[in-house]
Design a protein around this motif. Sequence first.
Motif, PDB file in Angstrom:
ATOM      1  N   ASN A   1      -0.110  12.956  -4.760  1.00 11.90           N
ATOM      2  CA  ASN A   1      -0.378  11.695  -4.068  1.00 11.90           C
ATOM      3  C   ASN A   1       0.240  10.538  -4.867  1.00 11.90           C
ATOM      4  OD1 ASN A   1      -1.519   9.543  -2.659  1.00 11.90           O
ATOM      5  ND2 ASN A   1      -3.586  10.389  -2.607  1.00 11.90           N
ATOM      6  N   LEU A   2       0.012  10.562  -6.174  1.00  6.15           N
ATOM      7  CA  LEU A   2       0.539   9.486  -7.024  1.00  6.15           C
ATOM      8  C   LEU A   2       2.073   9.459  -7.016  1.00  6.15           C
ATOM      9  CD1 LEU A   2      -0.099   7.216  -9.057  1.00  6.15           C
ATOM     10  CD2 LEU A   2      -0.017   8.944 -10.873  1.00  6.15           C
ATOM     11  N   LEU A   3       2.696  10.632  -7.102  1.00  7.88           N
ATOM     12  CA  LEU A   3       4.166  10.684  -7.061  1.00  7.88           C
ATOM     13  C   LEU A   3       4.671  10.032  -5.778  1.00  7.88           C
ATOM     14  CD1 LEU A   3       5.202  14.322  -8.170  1.00  7.88           C
ATOM     15  CD2 LEU A   3       5.149  12.244  -9.550  1.00  7.88           C
ATOM     16  N   HIS A   4       4.008  10.345  -4.693  1.00  9.24           N
ATOM     17  CA  HIS A   4       4.434   9.800  -3.401  1.00  9.24           C
ATOM     18  C   HIS A   4       4.229   8.280  -3.336  1.00  9.24           C
ATOM     19  CE1 HIS A   4       3.551   8.677   0.874  1.00  9.24           C
ATOM     20  NE2 HIS A   4       4.786   9.118   0.976  1.00  9.24           N
ATOM     21  N   ILE A   5       3.126   7.815  -3.896  1.00 12.36           N
ATOM     22  CA  ILE A   5       2.889   6.358  -3.945  1.00 12.36           C
ATOM     23  C   ILE A   5       4.013   5.682  -4.738  1.00 12.36           C
ATOM     24  CG2 ILE A   5       1.385   4.567  -4.920  1.00 12.36           C
ATOM     25  CD1 ILE A   5      -0.996   6.499  -4.302  1.00 12.36           C
ATOM     26  N   MET A   6       4.368   6.290  -5.854  1.00 17.46           N
ATOM     27  CA  MET A   6       5.440   5.706  -6.681  1.00 17.46           C
ATOM     28  C   MET A   6       6.770   5.741  -5.931  1.00 17.46           C
ATOM     29  SD  MET A   6       4.130   7.340 -10.261  1.00 17.46           S
ATOM     30  CE  MET A   6       5.465   6.875 -11.331  1.00 17.46           C
ATOM     31  N   ALA A   7       6.975   6.795  -5.159  1.00 15.39           N
ATOM     32  CA  ALA A   7       8.212   6.869  -4.375  1.00 15.39           C
ATOM     33  C   ALA A   7       8.240   5.760  -3.320  1.00 15.39           C
ATOM     34  CB  ALA A   7       8.332   8.250  -3.724  1.00 15.39           C
ATOM     35  N   LEU A   8       7.108   5.533  -2.667  1.00 12.65           N
ATOM     36  CA  LEU A   8       7.033   4.442  -1.681  1.00 12.65           C
ATOM     37  C   LEU A   8       7.312   3.099  -2.348  1.00 12.65           C
ATOM     38  CD1 LEU A   8       3.857   5.167   0.525  1.00 12.65           C
ATOM     39  CD2 LEU A   8       6.259   5.350   1.199  1.00 12.65           C
ATOM     40  N   TYR A   9       6.714   2.917  -3.493  1.00  9.40           N
ATOM     41  CA  TYR A   9       6.896   1.675  -4.256  1.00  9.40           C
ATOM     42  C   TYR A   9       8.378   1.458  -4.569  1.00  9.40           C
ATOM     43  CZ  TYR A   9       6.048  -1.670  -8.131  1.00  9.40           C
ATOM     44  OH  TYR A   9       6.044  -2.758  -8.969  1.00  9.40           O
ATOM     45  N   ARG A  10       9.021   2.536  -4.981  1.00  5.76           N
ATOM     46  CA  ARG A  10      10.448   2.469  -5.298  1.00  5.76           C
ATOM     47  C   ARG A  10      11.266   2.124  -4.051  1.00  5.76           C
ATOM     48  NH1 ARG A  10      13.952   6.156  -5.970  1.00  5.76           N
ATOM     49  NH2 ARG A  10      15.595   5.504  -7.427  1.00  5.76           N
ATOM     50  N   ARG A  11      10.905   2.759  -2.937  1.00  3.79           N
ATOM     51  CA  ARG A  11      11.633   2.463  -1.703  1.00  3.79           C
ATOM     52  C   ARG A  11      11.450   0.989  -1.336  1.00  3.79           C
ATOM     53  NH1 ARG A  11       9.216   7.620   1.700  1.00  3.79           N
ATOM     54  NH2 ARG A  11       9.734   9.165   0.107  1.00  3.79           N
ATOM     55  N   ASP A  59      -8.818   6.105   7.497  1.00  6.85           N
ATOM     56  CA  ASP A  59      -7.865   6.444   8.552  1.00  6.85           C
ATOM     57  C   ASP A  59      -7.222   7.792   8.262  1.00  6.85           C
ATOM     58  OD1 ASP A  59      -7.971   3.976  10.140  1.00  6.85           O
ATOM     59  OD2 ASP A  59      -7.038   3.023   8.405  1.00  6.85           O
ATOM     60  N   VAL A  60      -6.878   7.995   6.981  1.00  2.71           N
ATOM     61  CA  VAL A  60      -6.168   9.212   6.589  1.00  2.71           C
ATOM     62  C   VAL A  60      -6.971   9.945   5.518  1.00  2.71           C
ATOM     63  CG1 VAL A  60      -4.075  10.130   5.521  1.00  2.71           C
ATOM     64  CG2 VAL A  60      -3.907   8.225   7.138  1.00  2.71           C
ATOM     65  N   SER A  61      -7.087  11.250   5.676  1.00  4.76           N
ATOM     66  CA  SER A  61      -7.836  12.110   4.759  1.00  4.76           C
ATOM     67  C   SER A  61      -6.854  12.994   3.990  1.00  4.76           C
ATOM     68  CB  SER A  61      -8.796  12.957   5.611  1.00  4.76           C
ATOM     69  OG  SER A  61      -9.225  14.107   4.927  1.00  4.76           O
ATOM     70  N   GLU A  62      -6.832  12.841   2.678  1.00  4.92           N
ATOM     71  CA  GLU A  62      -5.886  13.594   1.848  1.00  4.92           C
ATOM     72  C   GLU A  62      -6.504  14.932   1.434  1.00  4.92           C
ATOM     73  OE1 GLU A  62      -2.752  12.690   0.633  1.00  4.92           O
ATOM     74  OE2 GLU A  62      -2.648  10.591   1.310  1.00  4.92           O
ATOM     75  N   GLN A  63      -5.928  16.027   1.931  1.00  2.00           N
ATOM     76  CA  GLN A  63      -6.443  17.387   1.636  1.00  2.00           C
ATOM     77  C   GLN A  63      -5.248  18.234   1.224  1.00  2.00           C
ATOM     78  OE1 GLN A  63      -9.596  17.446   1.480  1.00  2.00           O
ATOM     79  NE2 GLN A  63     -10.007  15.569   2.649  1.00  2.00           N
ATOM     80  N   ILE A  64      -4.759  17.996   0.013  1.00  2.00           N
ATOM     81  CA  ILE A  64      -3.398  18.389  -0.320  1.00  2.00           C
ATOM     82  C   ILE A  64      -3.303  19.431  -1.435  1.00  2.00           C
ATOM     83  CG2 ILE A  64      -2.567  16.151   0.517  1.00  2.00           C
ATOM     84  CD1 ILE A  64      -2.354  15.153  -2.322  1.00  2.00           C
ATOM     85  N   SER A  65      -4.349  20.244  -1.577  1.00  2.00           N
ATOM     86  CA  SER A  65      -4.347  21.312  -2.580  1.00  2.00           C
ATOM     87  C   SER A  65      -3.198  22.298  -2.343  1.00  2.00           C
ATOM     88  CB  SER A  65      -5.667  22.068  -2.482  1.00  2.00           C
ATOM     89  OG  SER A  65      -5.870  22.496  -1.144  1.00  2.00           O
ATOM     90  N   THR A  66      -2.771  22.927  -3.416  1.00  2.00           N
ATOM     91  CA  THR A  66      -1.797  24.016  -3.288  1.00  2.00           C
ATOM     92  C   THR A  66      -2.424  25.141  -2.479  1.00  2.00           C
ATOM     93  OG1 THR A  66      -1.254  23.473  -5.560  1.00  2.00           O
ATOM     94  CG2 THR A  66      -0.215  25.455  -4.633  1.00  2.00           C
ATOM     95  N   LEU A  76       5.985  19.641  -7.070  1.00  2.19           N
ATOM     96  CA  LEU A  76       7.364  19.235  -6.772  1.00  2.19           C
ATOM     97  C   LEU A  76       7.913  20.011  -5.569  1.00  2.19           C
ATOM     98  CD1 LEU A  76       8.947  18.792 -10.335  1.00  2.19           C
ATOM     99  CD2 LEU A  76       7.485  17.241  -9.002  1.00  2.19           C
ATOM    100  N   ALA A  77       7.508  21.256  -5.479  1.00  2.82           N
ATOM    101  CA  ALA A  77       7.994  22.069  -4.348  1.00  2.82           C
ATOM    102  C   ALA A  77       7.509  21.509  -3.016  1.00  2.82           C
ATOM    103  CB  ALA A  77       7.528  23.511  -4.522  1.00  2.82           C
ATOM    104  N   ASP A  78       6.333  20.903  -3.002  1.00  2.00           N
ATOM    105  CA  ASP A  78       5.775  20.381  -1.747  1.00  2.00           C
ATOM    106  C   ASP A  78       6.072  18.901  -1.526  1.00  2.00           C
ATOM    107  OD1 ASP A  78       4.741  22.666  -0.621  1.00  2.00           O
ATOM    108  OD2 ASP A  78       2.705  22.389  -1.396  1.00  2.00           O
ATOM    109  N   PHE A  79       6.744  18.267  -2.479  1.00  2.00           N
ATOM    110  CA  PHE A  79       6.893  16.807  -2.394  1.00  2.00           C
ATOM    111  C   PHE A  79       7.588  16.342  -1.115  1.00  2.00           C
ATOM    112  CE2 PHE A  79       9.185  12.861  -2.888  1.00  2.00           C
ATOM    113  CZ  PHE A  79       8.185  11.998  -3.311  1.00  2.00           C
TER     114      PHE A  79
END
Length: 822
Positions: free
Chosen positions: A567-577, A649-656, A763-766
């Motif tokens: 989740n954090l990696l994706h937030i940072m990616a959004l920030y970068r974009r 609004d959104v529920s994060e359920q992102i376990s491997t 990283l595989a699921d990013f």
Amino acid sequence: MASKKKTDIALDKEQLKASIVHHLRSTLGTCEEKASQESWWKATAAAVNEQVYERLTRTQQTHRKQDTRAIHYLSAEFLMGRLTSNNLHNLSLYKVCDEALRELGLDLADLCECEADMALGNGGLGRLAACFIDSLATLNYPAIGYGLHYEHGLFRQEIKDGRQIERPDSWREYGNPWEICRPESVQEIPLYGYVETVFSEDGSMKKVWHAGRKIKGVPWDIPVVGFGGSTVNILRLWESRASEFFDWDVFNAGGYVDSQAEKAQAETISKVLYPNDETEAGKELRLIQQYFFCACSIKDIMRRYKRAHGSDFSTFASQVAIQLNDTHPTVAIPELMRVLLDEEGLNWDQAWEICYQVFAYTNHTLLPEALEKWAVYLFERVLPRHLEIIYEINRRFLSEKVEAVWPGDDAIKAKLSIIEEGDQRKVRMGNLCVIGSNKVNGVAEVHSRLVQEDLFPEFAQIWPNKFCNVTNGVTPRRWLLACNPELASLYDEVVGKEWPLKLDLLRGVLKMADDKAFQKQFMSIKRRNKEKLVKVIKAETGIDVSAEAIFDIQIKRLHEYKRQQLNLLHIMALYRRLLADPDYDMHPRVFIFGSKAAPGYKLAKDIIYAINKVAERVNSDARIKDKLKVVFMPNYRVSLAEKLIPAADVSEQISTAGYEASGTGNMKLALNGALTIGTLDGANIEIAEEAGEEHCAIFGLTVDEVKAMKARGYNPYDFYYGNSEIKAVLDWFDTDYFTPGRPGELSSIKRALLEGGDTYLALADFDSYSEAHKKLDAWYRDPELWAKKAIINSATMGKFNSDRSIQDYVDQIWSLKSCKVD
Ligand code: F55
């Protein structure tokens, strides 16, 4: 109250007002003019308790008279949260009480805030136990929950300079109105010492355990009010005290010296909840905690059985069912054996037959580090007689069951043995559970399949019918009726008021999913819930967020497999974009986290720190024009969940995939109209089945793909070098961009994802995760489409009522009869 007829226990507003004032004066010793909110809350609880106790007594009389089979739910954790609003709702008194208090110049919701959470659990497992006892009472099943009366529940989390600090939780420092001490049911529990073999003149042999010390177990009862209020069961929690019947001779013979320290140790047993959720602690005190509450509970069960049936144990197994909530109460198996053999004089076969019929075991995890093993030397010291019994259970199992299927195969014997050989011999609690139970269940379809196929395949071969599935559920009373009152009354209007009992009725809302007016109503309730949360966020963190934004919520314990780091990696990616292109097309988003890390789990704490540091930087960056906000809510707990969930609004359920046994937050969030962004893991699979996969944002590798990728040899550097966004974000961790002047403070996260091998394939699921987020963003920008999906998600969660889970346990495992209380 004296003025009420004895048979009529209904209560109107005037009676309730009078009762509250009466208790304020005569129970709390204060008066209207000077009473604090806290006193008003306690007076209210006392007034409610008049209702509770009357029903409790009736329930106990009924159960005693009918002498029916009962379930005894043994769990080291019961994460009850607050009880005031729950009890009022279940007694159908919430509205009346709200009005009564308003006329007294008070606000019920404010009073409820006076109550400390009863945080006697770590997370999902403990909260599941709490939902289950609610459902058992609601369905009128004779049931008792047994656990530990921790003086300190799960630590209170403070965030200081972005880091988690643990503070003791003192939930009952100023008293708790919902618990009753029962000195008449105190138990004495032996520990340590040695076993003597005594031969009688008739040639028979007897084992006598001479305990090194004895601990007193004091029961505290928490009434568990079923919805509708007819059945009130109890949750019985044991508190340890030093015993006055201390055996000084044995004590001295054992070679102990410091008696005061030993006394303090007795009181230490129930002092504090171990804060590890998915790692086994291996500490002596933890083993003693487990034995202490199991032994107290077994004695209590025995006492009640003998009161009705004397020493004839022929009907014991038809009267008593015991559920083991994970392996934590496993020692109850050898303890019941010990009592039946050594104290009641049964022979081995009789005792074993009873144990085997009585026990069933629920598995909650496949993580190897969570599977409990106790060093044999420790067991031998603390519970010498139990170790002997375990050896005998093991000897018979290996020589009778295993030998029959795999004759002469020592490798398989070593694998299935309760004892793990090696430098340090260990007792494998999972194996003992499977061998000693007549049923073993997982907590979601996919998890139960993996329990059979990957965790206990040989046991499943020996006993194919032993293994089953019971998909988890949550109580809709707490997780919709009480926490989301506006949505609850909207549903009352559409499908009637029965839905808190029959959650499938919510499917009746589906016909409104395309109705524009209904969509507006639904989304304006969500909007008001979000506005309430905006205030809570401001008060708790000082961060300003807008209810216009998408509220994207990840609330659960912090663990690598749950992938908050993804989740954090994706937030940072959004920030970068957004930095690269200030017009980057996205609806404003607020990412909200709530999570505690086990105090010794370094990387988990580093992830909390990273979330907070990224939050600081992002939230104060004017360039991105409030399109992105990140909030870490401190001290995540049940009462905070009740505020977050209705606003999601959104529920994060992102376990491997393959690692989250079930999840239950996923159910609560969807029930309250959040869309799931999730992997095909645990109960997410069943949620997507119910709601329709097209109404969820499913992404990532499947269980089989995860296995295949691991088997091929997963290399995270392929993704690091193969995806420039991943590389840029990971390299960002090494800079001081988020920790000005202190580069490298966040590097441990990058290291775990690269050098550490990225055990959980973040990283595989990013990429697939990022695409799923884009899909959600596009959906949200079509308000009618979003409303429709949110409504469908909520309306199709009927399966995840914990009443359904309990009925599954009853049908597959417990065979209970419902016992209506007048
Ligand atoms: C607590 C103590 C120990 Cl020693 C080990 C585990 C835990 C614990 O809290 N486990 C836990 O919460 N497991 C969760 O159980 C839930 C209920 O079944 C599941 O939904 C969830 O997937 C699982 O992780």
